[in-house]
Design a protein around this motif. Structure first.
Motif, PDB file in Angstrom:
ATOM      1  N   LEU A   1      14.896  21.965 -50.161  1.00  0.00           N
ATOM      2  CA  LEU A   1      15.033  21.478 -48.781  1.00  0.00           C
ATOM      3  C   LEU A   1      15.763  20.137 -48.684  1.00  0.00           C
ATOM      4  O   LEU A   1      15.815  19.535 -47.610  1.00  0.00           O
ATOM      5  CB  LEU A   1      13.650  21.356 -48.140  1.00  0.00           C
TER       6      LEU A   1
ATOM      7  N   ILE B   1      14.882  19.401 -41.275  1.00  0.00           N
ATOM      8  CA  ILE B   1      13.840  20.363 -40.897  1.00  0.00           C
ATOM      9  C   ILE B   1      13.162  20.009 -39.577  1.00  0.00           C
ATOM     10  O   ILE B   1      12.420  20.824 -39.029  1.00  0.00           O
ATOM     11  CB  ILE B   1      12.781  20.483 -42.011  1.00  0.00           C
ATOM     12  N   ASN B   2      13.412  18.815 -39.061  1.00  0.00           N
ATOM     13  CA  ASN B   2      12.858  18.468 -37.748  1.00  0.00           C
ATOM     14  C   ASN B   2      13.608  19.166 -36.613  1.00  0.00           C
ATOM     15  O   ASN B   2      13.115  19.256 -35.488  1.00  0.00           O
ATOM     16  CB  ASN B   2      12.894  16.955 -37.534  1.00  0.00           C
TER      17      ASN B   2
ATOM     18  N   PHE C   1      -0.420  23.587 -41.479  1.00  0.00           N
ATOM     19  CA  PHE C   1       0.832  24.178 -41.004  1.00  0.00           C
ATOM     20  C   PHE C   1       0.583  24.936 -39.707  1.00  0.00           C
ATOM     21  O   PHE C   1      -0.427  25.622 -39.552  1.00  0.00           O
ATOM     22  CB  PHE C   1       1.423  25.119 -42.051  1.00  0.00           C
TER      23      PHE C   1
ATOM     24  N   SER D   1      11.277  20.448 -53.106  1.00  0.00           N
ATOM     25  CA  SER D   1      11.998  19.232 -52.702  1.00  0.00           C
ATOM     26  C   SER D   1      13.496  19.391 -52.924  1.00  0.00           C
ATOM     27  O   SER D   1      14.307  18.927 -52.113  1.00  0.00           O
ATOM     28  CB  SER D   1      11.475  18.018 -53.474  1.00  0.00           C
TER      29      SER D   1
ATOM     30  N   ILE E   1       4.352  21.866 -50.301  1.00  0.00           N
ATOM     31  CA  ILE E   1       5.307  21.885 -49.185  1.00  0.00           C
ATOM     32  C   ILE E   1       4.853  20.905 -48.104  1.00  0.00           C
ATOM     33  O   ILE E   1       5.652  20.132 -47.563  1.00  0.00           O
ATOM     34  CB  ILE E   1       5.440  23.307 -48.598  1.00  0.00           C
TER      35      ILE E   1
ATOM     36  N   LEU F   1       5.471  17.319 -48.920  1.00  0.00           N
ATOM     37  CA  LEU F   1       6.881  16.956 -48.769  1.00  0.00           C
ATOM     38  C   LEU F   1       7.257  16.774 -47.299  1.00  0.00           C
ATOM     39  O   LEU F   1       7.965  15.837 -46.935  1.00  0.00           O
ATOM     40  CB  LEU F   1       7.767  18.040 -49.394  1.00  0.00           C
ATOM     41  N   ILE F   2       6.748  17.657 -46.450  1.00  0.00           N
ATOM     42  CA  ILE F   2       7.191  17.704 -45.054  1.00  0.00           C
ATOM     43  C   ILE F   2       6.309  16.874 -44.132  1.00  0.00           C
ATOM     44  O   ILE F   2       6.793  16.193 -43.226  1.00  0.00           O
ATOM     45  CB  ILE F   2       7.236  19.171 -44.569  1.00  0.00           C
TER      46      ILE F   2
ATOM     47  N   ASP G   1       4.626  17.008 -39.174  1.00  0.00           N
ATOM     48  CA  ASP G   1       5.660  17.426 -38.222  1.00  0.00           C
ATOM     49  C   ASP G   1       6.394  18.639 -38.796  1.00  0.00           C
ATOM     50  O   ASP G   1       7.500  18.539 -39.319  1.00  0.00           O
ATOM     51  CB  ASP G   1       6.637  16.273 -37.971  1.00  0.00           C
ATOM     52  N   ASN G   2       5.733  19.808 -38.706  1.00  0.00           N
ATOM     53  CA  ASN G   2       6.271  20.989 -39.394  1.00  0.00           C
ATOM     54  C   ASN G   2       6.405  22.209 -38.484  1.00  0.00           C
ATOM     55  O   ASN G   2       6.315  23.348 -38.939  1.00  0.00           O
ATOM     56  CB  ASN G   2       5.397  21.337 -40.600  1.00  0.00           C
TER      57      ASN G   2
ATOM     58  N   ASN H   1       8.919  23.526 -37.234  1.00  0.00           N
ATOM     59  CA  ASN H   1      10.081  24.357 -37.549  1.00  0.00           C
ATOM     60  C   ASN H   1       9.955  25.092 -38.879  1.00  0.00           C
ATOM     61  O   ASN H   1      10.868  25.812 -39.274  1.00  0.00           O
ATOM     62  CB  ASN H   1      11.354  23.499 -37.564  1.00  0.00           C
ATOM     63  N   ILE H   2       8.842  24.897 -39.571  1.00  0.00           N
ATOM     64  CA  ILE H   2       8.623  25.576 -40.845  1.00  0.00           C
ATOM     65  C   ILE H   2       7.747  26.807 -40.618  1.00  0.00           C
ATOM     66  O   ILE H   2       6.641  26.712 -40.081  1.00  0.00           O
ATOM     67  CB  ILE H   2       7.954  24.642 -41.874  1.00  0.00           C
TER      68      ILE H   2
END
Length: 456
Positions: free
Chosen positions: A111, A116-117, A182, A108, A136, A139-140, A143-144, A146-147
């Motif tokens: 980032l 991150i979007n 993910f 946390s 992770i 936290l995110i 909608d991930n 981009n990770i």
């Protein structure tokens, strides 16, 4: 004025006619001995290429040049790494690649305030933990896209000689992470093979065989998506390196199609360490500029430059700013992001792409017939082949056929470096028990540089 296109007014000249003209101008000298040279991969390069040489290579191997300027950040301290990331984003960086050394790093904090979007973030964890990955996700959220988690247990085995825990546990943990929520989990670290001295055919074949192990282990027939990231290092053999990245995409599509997977691969590229030098270090800036151009033209999705002083200096403001600016100049002043599929239709690049693909596919099939990548790693076959290639390259370097300016040619004898070293710039070896022989990265100039340092 005639509406007929200009070149229609000229008669076509075939490849055969061009060759006959060249042979006439050579005045008896042998065409092949004089003008045709052979690459370390066994590819014969002709003095000219023609539409007659065109091969049916799929178009649009490279996508529209919407590539991201990236930066590597070591996250030994989450707060400091976050501050560095936010500063980099203000400087024009568009993608972040964090190396996370342990589970103690607070994700946390790392980032915090990073969008991150819209900003691709690569998380290179030096450990394997489903619990940490879950933190992770918490936290995110879903909608991930981009990770990129960049989980690569086989890459860890190749580099260190050991699993994180053991074969069964590592594969099970990676599968659990992959079956989580993910979208981008798997990665293949192709850069290891390049930095250890593998030739381009080996780099491609080993990367493909490495990825195929994951397909065999984790692919489920009901899925049509299998996202994977290749981390690639590029050298200064300009056209060949462009062709290498293109060939990687083609090879992935070829193998993925056998599993009915239609997903393209994601490529993050960075300059190789193999040709970087301690002495006359400013030439590293020229090398990395060329290599970043290669990555763009080859079609990499994200490009992370290597600071010119990375092999001997700790992270520093000047080196990192120059590295970022090199990419920003390519994008904003040289317009390297404006051309779609720049290598399509170039007969020379198309020919090299096709030949690299064919040779890599043959080697890949040989690896699979020999039991697969993991089996050949355990038998030391992969390591031995890379070592043989590295020794051939080293011989070319010692004989002056492989030139590193300032090191084995045009040497500045007054250049002194002993007092400038903040990092140990050579291969580190320590005795420890390993399951297999690790693949070790080593720069070409190391032996020469060690002698020069001793003589200072």
């Amino acid at each position: 004025m005639s509406n007929i296109p200009l070149f229609n007014e000229f008669s076509a000249v075939s490849a055969k006619e061009w060759k006959q003209k060249i042979q006439y101008d050579l005045k008896g000298a042998d065409y092949n001995e004089t003008l045709v040279w052979e690459s370390p991969e066994g590819i014969k390069v002709k003095p000219f290429y023609h539409s007659d040489d065109a091969v049916p290579t799929p178009k649009n191997l490279t996508s529209k040049s919407i590539w991201k300027v990236g930066q590597f950040i070591y996250a030994g301290n989450a707060t400091l790494a976050n501050e560095k990331a936010l500063k980099a984003l203000k400087r024009g960086v568009e993608s972040l690649s964090f190396t996370i050394p342990s589970e103690e790093i607070d994700i946390s904090k790392l980032l915090k305030n990073i969008a991150i979007n819209s900003i691709p973030v690569y998380l290179n964890m030096e450990f394997l933990s489903q619990t940490y990955v879950q933190s992770i996700f918490e936290l995110i959220g879903p909608d991930n896209e981009n990770i990129h988690l960049n989980v690569d247990v086989i890459g860890h085995l190749s580099k260190t000689g050991n699993w994180f825990s053991n074969l069964a546990k590592d594969i099970s943990t990676q599968e659990n992470i992959l079956n989580g929520k993910f979208k981008n989990v798997l990665s293949v670290d192709s850069s290891l093979y390049q930095n250890a001295g593998a030739d381009m055919v080996q780099q491609l074949a080993y990367s493909l065989a490495h990825a195929n192990e994951y397909l065999n282990l984790f692919f489920k027939k009901e899925k049509q998506v299998f996202n994977i990231t290749f981390k690639v290092s590029v050298g200064t053999n300009y056209f060949f390196e462009i062709a290498k990245i293109r060939a990687l995409r083609l090879l992935w599509k070829t193998v993925a199609a056998e599993y009915n997977v239609a997903t393209d691969c994601h490529i993050i590229a960075t300059p190789t360490k193999r040709n970087k030098t301690l002495y006359d270090y400013n030439t590293n800036m020229l090398r990395t500029t060329t290599e970043c151009m290669v990555a763009v033209l080859g079609g990499a999705d994200t490009i992370v430059n290597l600071p010119y002083d990375a092999i001997y200096h700790k992270d520093n403001e000047f080196g990192e700013r120059i590295a970022i600016n090199q990419l920003l100049l390519l994008k904003n002043e040289s317009y390297f992001d404006k051309v779609e599929n720049p290598a399509d239709g170039a007969y020379y690049i198309e020919s090299i792409t096709n030949q690299l693909t064919e040779k890599a596919l043959l080697l890949f099939k040989s690896i699979e017939n020999g039991g697969g990548f993991l089996k050949q790693l355990k038998e030391n076959t992969i390591q031995r082949k890379i070592q043989e290639s590295a020794e051939k390259e080293m011989l070319r370097f010692k004989e002056g056929r492989e030139v590193l300016v300032g090191t084995n040619k045009y040497v500045n004898e007054t250049d002194l470096m002993k007092d400038n070293l903040e990092l140990y710039p050579f291969l580190k070896t320590k005795t420890r028990k390993t399951l297999i022989q690790p693949i070790l990265e080593k720069r070409l100039a190391e032996d020469v540089e060690q002698k020069r340092l001793d003589d200072e």
